[in-house]
Write a protein that holds these residues in place. Structure first.
Motif, mmCIF file in Angstrom:
data_model
loop_
_atom_site.group_PDB
_atom_site.id
_atom_site.type_symbol
_atom_site.label_atom_id
_atom_site.label_comp_id
_atom_site.label_asym_id
_atom_site.label_seq_id
_atom_site.Cartn_x
_atom_site.Cartn_y
_atom_site.Cartn_z
ATOM 1 N N GLU A 72 59.416 89.532 76.293
ATOM 2 C CA GLU A 72 60.737 89.134 76.782
ATOM 3 C C GLU A 72 61.802 90.128 76.336
ATOM 4 O OE1 GLU A 72 62.393 84.735 77.109
ATOM 5 O OE2 GLU A 72 63.480 85.832 75.567
ATOM 6 N N TYR A 73 62.770 90.319 77.199
ATOM 7 C CA TYR A 73 63.890 91.199 76.859
ATOM 8 C C TYR A 73 65.166 90.382 76.796
ATOM 9 C CZ TYR A 73 60.655 94.944 77.774
ATOM 10 O OH TYR A 73 59.572 95.781 77.710
ATOM 11 N N ARG A 74 66.003 90.725 75.840
ATOM 12 C CA ARG A 74 67.272 90.028 75.666
ATOM 13 C C ARG A 74 68.400 90.957 76.111
ATOM 14 N NH1 ARG A 74 67.159 85.623 72.671
ATOM 15 N NH2 ARG A 74 69.125 85.988 71.566
ATOM 16 N N MET A 75 69.258 90.448 76.994
ATOM 17 C CA MET A 75 70.271 91.316 77.602
ATOM 18 C C MET A 75 71.694 90.774 77.394
ATOM 19 S SD MET A 75 68.338 92.241 81.199
ATOM 20 C CE MET A 75 68.762 90.769 82.131
ATOM 21 N N ILE A 122 75.245 88.852 88.343
ATOM 22 C CA ILE A 122 74.018 89.157 87.600
ATOM 23 C C ILE A 122 73.741 88.064 86.568
ATOM 24 C CG2 ILE A 122 72.936 90.812 86.025
ATOM 25 C CD1 ILE A 122 74.321 93.011 87.625
ATOM 26 N N ALA A 123 74.809 87.572 85.941
ATOM 27 C CA ALA A 123 74.636 86.491 84.965
ATOM 28 C C ALA A 123 74.017 85.260 85.622
ATOM 29 C CB ALA A 123 75.980 86.137 84.336
ATOM 30 N N LYS A 124 74.392 85.005 86.863
ATOM 31 C CA LYS A 124 73.926 83.802 87.562
ATOM 32 C C LYS A 124 72.604 84.003 88.302
ATOM 33 C CE LYS A 124 78.567 81.937 88.448
ATOM 34 N NZ LYS A 124 79.590 81.826 89.508
ATOM 35 N N TYR A 125 72.184 85.250 88.413
ATOM 36 C CA TYR A 125 70.984 85.568 89.186
ATOM 37 C C TYR A 125 69.749 85.193 88.362
ATOM 38 C CZ TYR A 125 68.323 88.454 92.554
ATOM 39 O OH TYR A 125 67.466 88.904 93.524
ATOM 40 N N THR A 126 69.083 84.131 88.748
ATOM 41 C CA THR A 126 68.007 83.600 87.914
ATOM 42 C C THR A 126 66.710 84.397 88.041
ATOM 43 O OG1 THR A 126 67.469 82.089 89.712
ATOM 44 C CG2 THR A 126 68.863 81.232 87.957
ATOM 45 N N HIS A 127 66.616 85.219 89.078
ATOM 46 C CA HIS A 127 65.394 85.966 89.350
ATOM 47 C C HIS A 127 64.936 86.801 88.137
ATOM 48 C CE1 HIS A 127 62.501 87.396 92.276
ATOM 49 N NE2 HIS A 127 62.701 88.630 91.869
ATOM 50 N N PHE A 128 65.896 87.448 87.465
ATOM 51 C CA PHE A 128 65.538 88.288 86.319
ATOM 52 C C PHE A 128 64.971 87.439 85.186
ATOM 53 C CE2 PHE A 128 69.274 90.872 87.963
ATOM 54 C CZ PHE A 128 68.459 91.651 88.756
ATOM 55 N N HIS A 129 65.593 86.284 84.984
ATOM 56 C CA HIS A 129 65.177 85.420 83.896
ATOM 57 C C HIS A 129 63.712 85.020 84.056
ATOM 58 C CE1 HIS A 129 66.423 82.103 80.874
ATOM 59 N NE2 HIS A 129 65.263 82.631 80.597
ATOM 60 N N LYS A 130 63.350 84.701 85.307
ATOM 61 C CA LYS A 130 61.968 84.315 85.592
ATOM 62 C C LYS A 130 61.001 85.436 85.235
ATOM 63 C CE LYS A 130 63.153 81.521 89.580
ATOM 64 N NZ LYS A 130 63.421 81.867 90.985
ATOM 65 N N GLN A 131 61.492 86.662 85.280
ATOM 66 C CA GLN A 131 60.631 87.816 85.011
ATOM 67 C C GLN A 131 60.650 88.231 83.542
ATOM 68 O OE1 GLN A 131 62.259 90.679 87.670
ATOM 69 N NE2 GLN A 131 61.151 89.904 89.437
ATOM 70 N N GLY A 132 61.291 87.419 82.695
ATOM 71 C CA GLY A 132 61.287 87.728 81.266
ATOM 72 C C GLY A 132 62.495 88.520 80.790
ATOM 73 N N PHE A 133 63.512 88.623 81.628
ATOM 74 C CA PHE A 133 64.740 89.322 81.224
ATOM 75 C C PHE A 133 65.849 88.275 81.103
ATOM 76 C CE2 PHE A 133 62.102 92.494 83.134
ATOM 77 C CZ PHE A 133 62.336 93.649 82.408
#
Lengths: 222, 222
Positions: free
Chosen positions: A83-86, A98-109
């Motif tokens: 996991e990466y923390r941003m 970008i904050a609201k874009y959940t797609h990245f979160h699902k990918q571990g970002f």
């Protein structure tokens, strides 16, 4: 893994391979030959074999690639097995999106925090993510072990923000500001120059139109 | 202009040249040699001369390039000397962010409308831009002479939306959906694959870390 000297072009193709492998997994496909993969993704079979050989090659003669195996390997090569923390720098439209874009979160970002200089925005909440004061960024990056800083400020402030993030200890910077920034050698940098992309699109649109016009002209002259 | 066969790599560099020329204009610089330009932009002077030669070459021996002249020429080559009318497909976070992002508008790319399938969003207003019913897209593109469709829907609907836009007559598609789409030959396509970019960043971060670790190991073994 013999990834001593892999060209940037190959690296750029890996996420694309991975996307297709996700689709194949969804469809329950277990193995794929370089030829089938070629039909799907559009690269030649020889290009695919060459690309994947860079990493030791996962294919078995006469069997093809194991979809799961290849997916896992490419994910590991890209570093997507953790996991990466941003943090997002700038809570303007792009930063908010970008904050609201959940797609990245699902990918571990994971977006942990958003930072701003504007007092009107500091303290507000973006779908559960706090907008914090830019003054506190260095402390936050250290304490929260932030890996990636996403630059969504305007082009005049981008370099200063990049310097601050690098000083604070992020390992990578994802730059959306429409300008080129410099980072120290130990920090990875990836740019998303949206305007450049839009300008390329304009070029190609005009190029197609010009070619059509000269074709028509040639027809008339026949 | 002898732009019969210009490589995509050159096209991709032109917006970047243009960005630097804008900065030079702001600073009141009137002319620049390929060597000075090289120091600024990071390409070699010979690369710069070669790139610009593709378009007939604008430099004068012993004088260098006229900043204004080069800016105008590159703008014209990219097709940035006119206005483009755009629609955004999908009023999710990304679509909304792009609709609100004024930077493009300043550059001659105007967002005219946003299209959605969700009844909750249709009829709403995004900073003066109306969110309209996806059902009406073909009519709108024809009547409003839309040049560019921006795809901000999810990956499962991206191809269908691209087909509809192409049918309606857009000249270019700017695709933000994390998938590859196909378009007819007469339509230009430019992708912004944000996840791919983020995955490249992850790769480079891990690559730097691995190299640092092997350096440390080598030191310890000395």
């Amino acid at each position: 893994m013999k990834n001593a000297k892999i060209s940037n072009a190959v690296i750029k193709r890996l996420p694309r391979y991975r996307r297709y492998l996700i689709e194949l997994r969804k469809k329950g496909v277990e193995k794929i030959s370089s030829k089938e993969f070629s039909n799907l993704i559009g690269y030649t079979a020889s290009q695919i074999r060459q690309d994947l050989n860079n990493f030791g090659g996962f294919g078995q003669q006469g069997y093809g690639y194991s979809v799961d195996g290849l997916y896992d390997e490419i994910s590991a090569i890209l570093g997507l097995d953790k996991e990466y923390r941003m943090v997002i720098m700038g809570a303007g439209n792009l930063g908010q999106a970008i904050a609201k874009y959940t797609h990245f979160h699902k990918q571990g970002f994971k977006v942990c925090g958003v930072f701003e200089i504007s007092p009107n925005l500091i303290g507000k909440d973006l779908d559960g993510i706090e907008i914090m004061d830019y003054e506190n960024i260095v402390e936050y990056v250290e304490e929260e072990e932030i890996d990636i800083g996403i630059i969504c400020v305007n082009q005049n402030n981008a370099q200063e923000v990049a310097d601050k993030l690098s000083f604070a200890g992020v390992k990578g910077i994802w730059n959306f500001a429409p300008t080129d920034i410099e980072v120290p050698k130990h920090v990875a940098l990836e740019n998303v120059h949206l305007s450049d992309s839009l300008h390329s699109l304009a070029y190609h649109m005009n190029d197609i139109q010009k070619k059509d016009q000269s074709k028509e002209k040639a027809k008339k002259e026949e």
